[in-house]
Design an enzyme around this catalytic site. Structure first.
Site, PDB file in Angstrom:
ATOM      1  N   HIS A 126      -8.075   7.162  -1.421  1.00 34.20           N
ATOM      2  CA  HIS A 126      -7.763   7.456  -2.788  1.00 34.20           C
ATOM      3  C   HIS A 126      -6.538   7.072  -3.162  1.00 34.20           C
ATOM      4  O   HIS A 126      -6.115   7.836  -3.750  1.00 34.20           O
ATOM      5  CB  HIS A 126      -8.411   9.049  -2.678  1.00 34.20           C
ATOM      6  CG  HIS A 126      -8.024   9.037  -4.349  1.00 34.20           C
ATOM      7  ND1 HIS A 126      -9.159  10.400  -4.989  1.00 34.20           N
ATOM      8  CD2 HIS A 126      -7.991   8.645  -5.270  1.00 34.20           C
ATOM      9  CE1 HIS A 126      -9.092  10.061  -6.176  1.00 34.20           C
ATOM     10  NE2 HIS A 126      -8.409   9.221  -6.542  1.00 34.20           N
ATOM     11  N   GLU A 186     -13.760  14.065   0.181  1.00 31.02           N
ATOM     12  CA  GLU A 186     -11.868  13.977   0.347  1.00 31.02           C
ATOM     13  C   GLU A 186     -11.273  15.565   0.712  1.00 31.02           C
ATOM     14  O   GLU A 186     -11.694  16.389   0.279  1.00 31.02           O
ATOM     15  CB  GLU A 186     -11.209  12.914  -1.058  1.00 31.02           C
ATOM     16  CG  GLU A 186     -12.136  12.190  -1.588  1.00 31.02           C
ATOM     17  CD  GLU A 186     -11.607  11.140  -2.757  1.00 31.02           C
ATOM     18  OE1 GLU A 186     -10.183  12.429  -2.902  1.00 31.02           O
ATOM     19  OE2 GLU A 186     -11.868  10.415  -2.754  1.00 31.02           O
ATOM     20  N   ARG A 221     -14.827   7.659  -8.952  1.00 32.83           N
ATOM     21  CA  ARG A 221     -14.771   9.078  -7.834  1.00 32.83           C
ATOM     22  C   ARG A 221     -16.188   8.889  -6.877  1.00 32.83           C
ATOM     23  O   ARG A 221     -17.317   8.600  -6.993  1.00 32.83           O
ATOM     24  CB  ARG A 221     -14.661  10.263  -9.198  1.00 32.83           C
ATOM     25  CG  ARG A 221     -13.830  10.893  -9.888  1.00 32.83           C
ATOM     26  CD  ARG A 221     -12.147  11.370  -9.153  1.00 32.83           C
ATOM     27  NE  ARG A 221     -11.420  11.410  -9.991  1.00 32.83           N
ATOM     28  CZ  ARG A 221     -10.553  10.574 -10.271  1.00 32.83           C
ATOM     29  NH1 ARG A 221     -10.540   9.178  -9.889  1.00 32.83           N
ATOM     30  NH2 ARG A 221      -9.918  10.870 -11.427  1.00 32.83           N
ATOM     31  N   GLY A 249     -15.017   0.737 -19.363  1.00 35.69           N
ATOM     32  CA  GLY A 249     -14.232   0.851 -19.661  1.00 35.69           C
ATOM     33  C   GLY A 249     -12.413   0.447 -19.411  1.00 35.69           C
ATOM     34  O   GLY A 249     -12.759  -0.587 -19.754  1.00 35.69           O
TER      35      GLY A 249
END
Length: 342
Positions: free
Chosen positions: A296, A278, A249, A170
């Site tokens: 993250h 997380e 993710r 993407g």
């Protein structure tokens, strides 16, 4: 006093935007980061009421919702908000929003567009170079005084010429490919469908992609279909000379299997910005010099957050002015809602 009363009355007339939990932007820059003179926020996290009671109390006032990855927008939440017309998210991922329920209800969704793509791609390159050239590990080696006592640090591996497989071509994956082509890497990819206008080799199967690359880069969205997409079979195909980078993710990778492969030396290394549970990170990774981690934070640059502020406020102002959204999400051909917070 009259002017003050008029100002308060004017404020009370502004439409409400619900926030379930404070987004990272509030923690970094304060809770006025997305302020606008054209709407006001209703902060559920500041109320002592249980969330369903709070939503029931304000149901007729809430027209829009500002969402972040830490607060899933579920069908149950949406059903408690009969006047909801827009969900705006501060994240590039959409797995925390029940898009099918939004489509069913005719609720518009505005995403972060591509504003984070460049920073994510930069982070991929940084993590990949760090893992291959052992930048963080050799930095610790010097700071611990080991250079003078133990001598030259072990060799790393060059980036140029590596075969890079990208899972998810993407906007982020495309930016990654552009950057790594400049290093002389050969690019292949897996995606939901073949991209007819790109020159890279397409593999319809992730196992086959992993078997034909030196570095596997995870850039795809988290959906029910991509949960644990990077499985034992994929990691085995990547092999002991392969490295994996994940800025997408955490649950896309089977984390227990990844830890096992890293501890046993069944893959060469990993660069991880995201994790399955997380903020908890497997303690086994802490002692591994071939693992580079960040909290993250692949998109955490001042420039990206400035762009995010303009985008969030712009989408909300467009909605309340009956103008086209800046970054509408197409709600046709949607992936399934994962219901996860990552």
């Amino acid at each position: 006093m009259a002017a003050e009363d008029q100002s308060q009355a004017s404020q009370s007339d502004l439409p409400y935007v619900l926030i379930l939990k404070p987004p990272a932007s509030f923690l970094l820059f304060g809770d006025h980061f997305f302020d606008s003179p054209n709407f006001q926020y209703l902060k559920a996290y500041e109320s002592p009421l249980p969330l369903p009671h709070f939503l029931h109390t304000h149901a007729q006032s809430i027209q829009a919702l500002l969402s972040s990855g830490g607060a899933p927008v579920t069908a149950d939440t949406i059903r408690l908000l009969p006047r909801l017309g827009l969900v705006v998210t501060t994240s590039q991922g959409l797995n925390h929003i029940d898009l099918s329920e939004c489509r069913r209800r005719g609720i518009a969704v505005a995403g972060a567009g591509t504003i984070f793509s460049a920073d994510c791609a930069d982070s991929v390159v940084g993590l990949l170079i760090d893992v291959l050239r052992k930048v963080s590990a050799s930095n610790r080696y010097v700071k611990q005084g080991l250079w003078s006592s133990q001598g030259t640090y072990p060799l790393g591996y060059k980036l140029g010429g590596k075969r890079v497989g990208i899972v998810g071509l993407g906007s982020i994956g495309t930016e990654v490919a552009k950057r790594l082509e400049a290093f002389g890497c050969s690019i292949s990819y897996n995606s939901r469908s073949k991209k007819p206008l790109v020159p890279y080799t397409f593999y319809p199967n992730v196992v086959e992609l992993a078997a034909n690359c030196d570095a596997l880069i995870v850039c795809c969205a988290l959906t029910d279909e991509t949960h644990h997409l990077i499985s034992k079979e994929v990691l085995s195909a990547l092999g002991k000379d392969g490295v994996i980078i994940n800025i997408a993710r955490g649950p896309i990778i089977d984390e227990k299997e990844l830890v096992r492969c890293l501890v046993k030396g069944e893959i060469r290394g990993a660069g991880l910005d995201v994790f399955e549970h997380e903020p908890d990170v497997p303690v086994e990774l802490f002692a591994l010099d071939n693992v580079v981690m960040s909290p993250h934070s692949a998109v955490f640059t001042r420039e990206s957050f400035d762009d995010l502020c303009k985008l969030v406020v712009g989408n909300l102002e467009a909605f309340f002015s009956n103008e086209p959204l800046l970054t509408p999400v197409a709600l046709d051909d949607l992936p399934h809602f994962s219901g996860r917070k990552d």
